[in-house]
Design a protein around this motif. Structure first.
Motif, PDB file in Angstrom:
ATOM      1  N   ASN A  18     -13.095  -0.388  10.678  1.00  0.00           N
ATOM      2  CA  ASN A  18     -13.682  -0.918   9.440  1.00  0.00           C
ATOM      3  C   ASN A  18     -13.651   0.103   8.309  1.00  0.00           C
ATOM      4  OD1 ASN A  18     -15.470  -2.489  11.725  1.00  0.00           O
ATOM      5  ND2 ASN A  18     -14.986  -3.736   9.928  1.00  0.00           N
ATOM      6  N   HIS A  19     -12.820   1.111   8.447  1.00  0.00           N
ATOM      7  CA  HIS A  19     -12.830   2.193   7.456  1.00  0.00           C
ATOM      8  C   HIS A  19     -12.355   1.694   6.086  1.00  0.00           C
ATOM      9  CE1 HIS A  19     -11.998   6.079   5.590  1.00  0.00           C
ATOM     10  NE2 HIS A  19     -12.824   6.579   6.490  1.00  0.00           N
ATOM     11  N   ALA A  20     -12.969   2.239   5.060  1.00  0.00           N
ATOM     12  CA  ALA A  20     -12.659   1.800   3.697  1.00  0.00           C
ATOM     13  C   ALA A  20     -11.207   2.060   3.311  1.00  0.00           C
ATOM     14  CB  ALA A  20     -13.587   2.515   2.711  1.00  0.00           C
ATOM     15  N   GLU A  21     -10.546   2.976   4.015  1.00  0.00           N
ATOM     16  CA  GLU A  21      -9.152   3.273   3.659  1.00  0.00           C
ATOM     17  C   GLU A  21      -8.151   2.307   4.304  1.00  0.00           C
ATOM     18  OE1 GLU A  21     -10.033   8.034   3.077  1.00  0.00           O
ATOM     19  OE2 GLU A  21      -8.568   7.436   4.574  1.00  0.00           O
ATOM     20  N   ARG A  22      -8.633   1.370   5.135  1.00  0.00           N
ATOM     21  CA  ARG A  22      -7.712   0.354   5.662  1.00  0.00           C
ATOM     22  C   ARG A  22      -7.034  -0.370   4.504  1.00  0.00           C
ATOM     23  NH1 ARG A  22      -8.747  -2.470  10.574  1.00  0.00           N
ATOM     24  NH2 ARG A  22      -7.043  -3.852   9.937  1.00  0.00           N
ATOM     25  N   ILE A  23      -5.752  -0.595   4.615  1.00  0.00           N
ATOM     26  CA  ILE A  23      -5.032  -1.392   3.625  1.00  0.00           C
ATOM     27  C   ILE A  23      -4.972  -2.820   4.168  1.00  0.00           C
ATOM     28  CG2 ILE A  23      -2.864  -1.685   2.369  1.00  0.00           C
ATOM     29  CD1 ILE A  23      -4.333   0.896   1.655  1.00  0.00           C
ATOM     30  N   LEU A  24      -5.431  -3.762   3.376  1.00  0.00           N
ATOM     31  CA  LEU A  24      -5.583  -5.130   3.883  1.00  0.00           C
ATOM     32  C   LEU A  24      -4.630  -6.120   3.230  1.00  0.00           C
ATOM     33  CD1 LEU A  24      -9.493  -5.172   4.099  1.00  0.00           C
ATOM     34  CD2 LEU A  24      -7.827  -4.531   5.845  1.00  0.00           C
ATOM     35  N   SER A  25      -3.904  -5.660   2.228  1.00  0.00           N
ATOM     36  CA  SER A  25      -2.966  -6.569   1.562  1.00  0.00           C
ATOM     37  C   SER A  25      -1.561  -5.976   1.607  1.00  0.00           C
ATOM     38  CB  SER A  25      -3.392  -6.756   0.099  1.00  0.00           C
ATOM     39  OG  SER A  25      -2.385  -7.444  -0.606  1.00  0.00           O
ATOM     40  N   PRO A  26      -0.531  -6.791   1.825  1.00  0.00           N
ATOM     41  CA  PRO A  26       0.838  -6.276   1.724  1.00  0.00           C
ATOM     42  C   PRO A  26       1.081  -5.738   0.317  1.00  0.00           C
ATOM     43  CG  PRO A  26       0.814  -8.521   2.588  1.00  0.00           C
ATOM     44  CD  PRO A  26      -0.563  -8.234   2.113  1.00  0.00           C
ATOM     45  N   MET A  27       1.954  -4.746   0.226  1.00  0.00           N
ATOM     46  CA  MET A  27       2.245  -4.141  -1.082  1.00  0.00           C
ATOM     47  C   MET A  27       3.739  -3.835  -1.155  1.00  0.00           C
ATOM     48  SD  MET A  27      -0.998  -1.518  -1.542  1.00  0.00           S
ATOM     49  CE  MET A  27      -0.456  -0.374  -0.298  1.00  0.00           C
ATOM     50  N   ILE A  28       4.254  -3.874  -2.360  1.00  0.00           N
ATOM     51  CA  ILE A  28       5.649  -3.478  -2.570  1.00  0.00           C
ATOM     52  C   ILE A  28       5.762  -2.626  -3.831  1.00  0.00           C
ATOM     53  CG2 ILE A  28       6.607  -5.505  -1.409  1.00  0.00           C
ATOM     54  CD1 ILE A  28       7.240  -6.760  -4.024  1.00  0.00           C
ATOM     55  N   ARG A  29       6.839  -1.901  -3.927  1.00  0.00           N
ATOM     56  CA  ARG A  29       7.186  -1.159  -5.145  1.00  0.00           C
ATOM     57  C   ARG A  29       8.693  -0.934  -5.121  1.00  0.00           C
ATOM     58  NH1 ARG A  29       4.373   4.760  -3.783  1.00  0.00           N
ATOM     59  NH2 ARG A  29       5.403   5.053  -1.777  1.00  0.00           N
ATOM     60  N   GLU A  30       9.291  -0.837  -6.308  1.00  0.00           N
ATOM     61  CA  GLU A  30      10.750  -0.723  -6.375  1.00  0.00           C
ATOM     62  C   GLU A  30      11.198   0.672  -5.960  1.00  0.00           C
ATOM     63  OE1 GLU A  30      12.334  -3.490  -6.776  1.00  0.00           O
ATOM     64  OE2 GLU A  30      10.378  -4.404  -7.099  1.00  0.00           O
ATOM     65  N   THR A  31      10.479   1.679  -6.473  1.00  0.00           N
ATOM     66  CA  THR A  31      10.823   3.069  -6.140  1.00  0.00           C
ATOM     67  C   THR A  31       9.548   3.793  -5.720  1.00  0.00           C
ATOM     68  OG1 THR A  31      10.492   3.764  -8.425  1.00  0.00           O
ATOM     69  CG2 THR A  31      12.729   3.153  -7.804  1.00  0.00           C
TER      70      THR A  31
ATOM     71  N   ALA B 157       7.606   4.957   1.322  1.00  0.00           N
ATOM     72  CA  ALA B 157       7.846   3.544   1.612  1.00  0.00           C
ATOM     73  C   ALA B 157       7.994   2.719   0.339  1.00  0.00           C
ATOM     74  CB  ALA B 157       6.698   2.992   2.459  1.00  0.00           C
ATOM     75  N   HIS B 158       8.747   1.618   0.480  1.00  0.00           N
ATOM     76  CA  HIS B 158       8.921   0.653  -0.602  1.00  0.00           C
ATOM     77  C   HIS B 158       8.133  -0.628  -0.326  1.00  0.00           C
ATOM     78  CE1 HIS B 158      12.475   3.266  -0.342  1.00  0.00           C
ATOM     79  NE2 HIS B 158      12.454   3.225  -1.657  1.00  0.00           N
ATOM     80  N   ILE B 159       7.876  -0.864   0.957  1.00  0.00           N
ATOM     81  CA  ILE B 159       7.119  -2.061   1.354  1.00  0.00           C
ATOM     82  C   ILE B 159       6.069  -1.613   2.367  1.00  0.00           C
ATOM     83  CG2 ILE B 159       7.251  -4.326   2.483  1.00  0.00           C
ATOM     84  CD1 ILE B 159      10.228  -4.396   1.568  1.00  0.00           C
ATOM     85  N   PHE B 160       4.824  -2.033   2.141  1.00  0.00           N
ATOM     86  CA  PHE B 160       3.766  -1.708   3.100  1.00  0.00           C
ATOM     87  C   PHE B 160       3.208  -3.003   3.674  1.00  0.00           C
ATOM     88  CE2 PHE B 160      -0.384  -0.763   4.737  1.00  0.00           C
ATOM     89  CZ  PHE B 160      -0.217   0.476   5.336  1.00  0.00           C
ATOM     90  N   LEU B 161       3.237  -3.109   5.006  1.00  0.00           N
ATOM     91  CA  LEU B 161       2.700  -4.284   5.697  1.00  0.00           C
ATOM     92  C   LEU B 161       1.456  -3.844   6.469  1.00  0.00           C
ATOM     93  CD1 LEU B 161       6.099  -5.623   7.135  1.00  0.00           C
ATOM     94  CD2 LEU B 161       4.948  -6.306   5.011  1.00  0.00           C
ATOM     95  N   PRO B 162       0.277  -4.372   6.157  1.00  0.00           N
ATOM     96  CA  PRO B 162      -0.947  -3.932   6.820  1.00  0.00           C
ATOM     97  C   PRO B 162      -0.939  -4.254   8.306  1.00  0.00           C
ATOM     98  CG  PRO B 162      -1.433  -5.326   4.918  1.00  0.00           C
ATOM     99  CD  PRO B 162       0.030  -5.423   5.161  1.00  0.00           C
ATOM    100  N   GLY B 163      -1.404  -3.311   9.112  1.00  0.00           N
ATOM    101  CA  GLY B 163      -1.482  -3.497  10.548  1.00  0.00           C
ATOM    102  C   GLY B 163      -2.859  -3.973  10.974  1.00  0.00           C
ATOM    103  N   SER B 164      -2.970  -4.304  12.258  1.00  0.00           N
ATOM    104  CA  SER B 164      -4.263  -4.719  12.812  1.00  0.00           C
ATOM    105  C   SER B 164      -4.643  -3.757  13.933  1.00  0.00           C
ATOM    106  CB  SER B 164      -4.186  -6.156  13.334  1.00  0.00           C
ATOM    107  OG  SER B 164      -3.003  -6.364  14.085  1.00  0.00           O
ATOM    108  N   THR B 165      -5.945  -3.495  14.096  1.00  0.00           N
ATOM    109  CA  THR B 165      -6.390  -2.612  15.173  1.00  0.00           C
ATOM    110  C   THR B 165      -6.385  -3.370  16.492  1.00  0.00           C
ATOM    111  OG1 THR B 165      -8.726  -3.197  15.088  1.00  0.00           O
ATOM    112  CG2 THR B 165      -7.964  -1.516  13.524  1.00  0.00           C
ATOM    113  N   PHE B 166      -6.602  -2.628  17.567  1.00  0.00           N
ATOM    114  CA  PHE B 166      -6.622  -3.268  18.892  1.00  0.00           C
ATOM    115  C   PHE B 166      -7.766  -4.266  19.013  1.00  0.00           C
ATOM    116  CE2 PHE B 166     -10.070  -1.307  21.547  1.00  0.00           C
ATOM    117  CZ  PHE B 166     -10.626  -0.488  20.564  1.00  0.00           C
TER     118      PHE B 166
END
Ligand code: SF4
Length: 694
Positions: free
Chosen positions: A61-74, A449-458
């Protein structure tokens, strides 16, 4: 300890830290985890646990978890949040663009030993069926890939031979290159119980680990070898056993290839392989080594446990085979109390290897060139599979630096922190046109990275982990994924954006496919796991509930194979400029690069990494306990606080690598195992000098 309210339900699941695989009841209140209670019916832990599994889950539940997919060109642009569909569509388009421009071999995938079997299986399927190549690897590359090579060559399959309970029937335990007290604490408890009952103990390790001397337990022999000389020590032990007539030749004649044994025995019997001849290399006193060898050969049931201090060497695969030779020569295979047992670092190293996430192997350790095995997968998946092995992680990075490898999907591994030669990893990542990071946090690799896909914990997913004793155990979802998707659904989303048309509704369906395609998993299913609690592969028609001890009547390959393992010194040499040897390891309360353990509410985890140095070496350099020291190698340098201790011998220094500031892999060398490219993390020539701090 963070405990919130009274639980209203509990679900049995499996710890996601180390390869012991402790089972827990996750006690929940609504969507909030209240506490983790070790499960008394867990066959790997029998109600025990260590501090990590019990308390270090706050990262979920850490605040630094990324919960939304993200993209960037460079990579110098800010991240932009997008929907899952947009992320999948963009990633698929980038992979298609890059393959169109550079060819289908210009992309690859890395999966993780942190992920479930089902997730790992899907990543290698995505690469083979979707990317159209075999450029798939796992982080086991940097830990236990030599186990894969060594045990498959000698015994026929890549797995520990025993269950953990087996140690209770051991009379002599040999531990080499492992620190179970810190690395595998629940197994260490069982081992210590057996030692307190009278079993004898031999420890081969450059450092005096806690198992050598702890309350109520003292090793009979500690062989404090010079880092990098495992093969020489094992050869010298074999020399004693063969030349003193202590080998179990009846076992060898019945179970192994006799001609290969004779060839090996002639080799180890050479005078140049005696403990006396090799002592200047190993640093181990011949009297101690001879006594340890005699004890192992004559002391009754002898079992061998090893860890990354065996595999992470330029001779890692040779060392695994030397261990197998020793076990076979003394008849210590095929019954409780004996065997060869790799202590896997991460929760699912065994499973990641079993699932075919290597560039040369399909699930169940079948080589990619095996047409019959390939045909099974081709028929199931409706594609054709390349018969040639793909690229390993280091090869992918080399190819990226050469301009021929352009896109990488990385699930659950921070390769910038955990792989060797950090500068080279960064250069490789920077040279790619599309890096897709699928993880819980924006880790160091995500900087490229150019694309970030959020993961899930166990806690947020269903699936299975396979522990160090081949035990497949359920991982059960106890809370809704914070990002909306479980990790297997993310890989499926990417596959479907590429047009693969996958339609798994639950990981149980993925396991059904694994069982159809993997003979050693033929009888494994979620339904059977629910009934049995766990199953140790092979689980087949002949052994429907699984197999606690392997190679009972014959080896998987038929006859056991002896391999001559000549000691070849590492190219990493000490000299006037770099006179000390650095080796590395873990402490109990931290875990690898600390991504999870450092993100808990409990301050106990936030110890810093320290440099252990012998008092004589410290005095030579004017260093005292608590001083800052500069640690420099041919690769790079870092700064660490000093701990003066005689746990390490003169000439050897040691550190853990849990904190990003330590940057241990800036220092480690470029060398790797000759057979598998597993990095030589455990031997680096260094200099140590006073510093004013970072
Ligand atoms: Fe988890 Fe390993 Fe500790 Fe068990 S021993 S609780 S599996 S970290």
């Amino acid at each position: 300890v963070v405990e919130i309210g009274t639980p209203d339900r509990s679900i049995v699941t499996t710890c996601a830290y180390c390869g012991v695989g402790c089972a827990f009841r996750a006690e929940m209140r609504g969507e909030q985890l209240v506490r983790m209670v070790p499960w008394k019916d867990g066959k790997a832990n029998r109600g025990h646990s260590c501090v990590k599994g019990r308390f270090a889950w706050g990262y979920a539940n850490h605040a630094e978890r990324i919960l939304s997919p993200m993209i960037r060109e460079t990579i110098d642009q800010p991240w932009r949040e997008v929907t899952w569909n947009e992320a999948f569509t963009h990633a698929a388009a980038e992979i298609a663009r890059i393959q169109e421009k550079y060819g289908r071999h210009a992309v690859g995938g890395i999966t993780s030993s942190r992920c479930t079997n089902e997730e790992t299986f899907l990543v290698q399927k995505l690469v083979r069926a979707g990317f159209g190549n075999n450029n798939v690897d796992t982080c086991a590359r940097v830990c236990h890939s030599p186990t894969g090579y060594g045990l498959k060559t000698t015994f026929g399959t890549s797995a520990g031979t025993q269950d953990f309970d087996s140690v209770m029937a051991s009379d002599v335990v040999l531990i080499i290159g492992a620190n179970p007290t810190d690395g595998h604490p629940v197994f260490a408890s069982r081992l210590k119980r057996r030692l307190r009952q009278g079993a004898r103990l031999i420890v081969i390790d450059p450092r005096r680990t806690d198992i050598v001397r702890s309350p109520h337990v003292e090793a009979d022999f500690h062989l404090p070898l010079r880092p990098g000389t495992n093969v020489a020590v094992l050869t010298a032990m074999a020399h004693v056993i063969v030349t003193e007539g202590l080998a179990d030749e009846a076992f060898v004649r019945a179970r192994c290839d006799w001609e290969e044994y004779r060839h090996w025995a002639d080799f180890v019997a050479l005078p140049c392989n005696s403990p006396e001849a090799l002592a200047p290399v190993t640093g181990v006193t011949p009297v101690t080594l001879r006594a340890a060898a005699r004890l192992f050969a004559t002391g009754g049931n002898g079992s061998i446990y090893y860890g990354l201090g065996v595999t992470e060497h330029s001779q890692g695969s040779s060392t695994v085979m030397a261990i197998a030779n020793l076990a076979m020569a003394t008849g210590n295979i095929g019954r409780p109390g004996v065997g060869v047992n790799p202590l896997r670092g991460q929760n699912n190293v065994q499973g990641a290897c079993d699932m075919g996430s290597f560039p040369h192997e399909l699930s169940g350790y079948r080589h990619i060139s095996d047409a019959a095995a390939r045909n099974m997968f081709e028929a199931e998946w409706g594609v054709s599979i390349d018969p040639e092995p793909g690229l390993r992680i280091p090869n992918m990075l080399d190819a990226a630096c050469d301009g021929t490898f352009k896109a990488l999907y990385i699930q659950g591994e921070d390769i910038l922190q955990s792989d060797p030669n950090t500068k080279h990893v960064a250069a490789g990542l920077a040279a790619m046109e599309c890096v897709i990071v699928h993880d819980l946090f924006l880790n160091e690799t995500a900087n490229y990275a150019h694309i970030f896909l959020p993961g899930s914990t166990f806690l947020e997913k269903n699936g299975t982990f396979t522990n160090a004793e081949r035990r497949i155990q359920p991982v059960r979802k106890v809370m809704t994924p914070l990002s909306g998707l479980e990790d297997w659904e993310v890989t499926q989303g990417l596959a479907n954006a590429m047009g693969l048309g996958w339609s798994y509704g639950h990981p149980a369906e993925i396991m059904e496919e694994i069982a159809r395609l993997t003979p050693t998993f033929a009888n494994v299913s979620f339904a059977r796991l629910d009934v049995l609690g766990s199953m140790q592969w092979p689980a087949t028609a002949a052994a429907p509930d699984g197999t606690p001890v392997m190679h009972v009547d014959s080896f998987v390959r038929g006859k056991g194979k002896f391999v001559v393992t000549d000691y070849i010194p590492t190219d990493e040499k000490t000299g006037p400029r770099y006179p000390l040897l650095l080796t590395t390891g873990r402490i109990l309360s931290q875990y690898n690069v600390g991504a999870q353990t450092r993100r808990t509410a409990n301050v106990i985890w936030h110890e810093e990494d320290r440099l252990e140095i012998h008092p004589a070496d410290a005095e030579d350099r004017g260093l005292k306990e608590g001083d800052w020291a500069r640690l420099a190698s041919r690769s790079g340098e870092t700064t660490l606080r000093v701990m003066v201790t005689d746990r390490v011998a003169p000439g050897v220094v040691y550190t853990t690598f849990h904190h990003p500031a330590t940057q241990a892999n800036v220092v480690t060398s470029e060398y790797s195992d000759w057979a598998t490219n597993c990095p030589e993390y455990k031997v680096t020539a260094v200099q140590v000098s006073p510093s004013n701090g970072p």
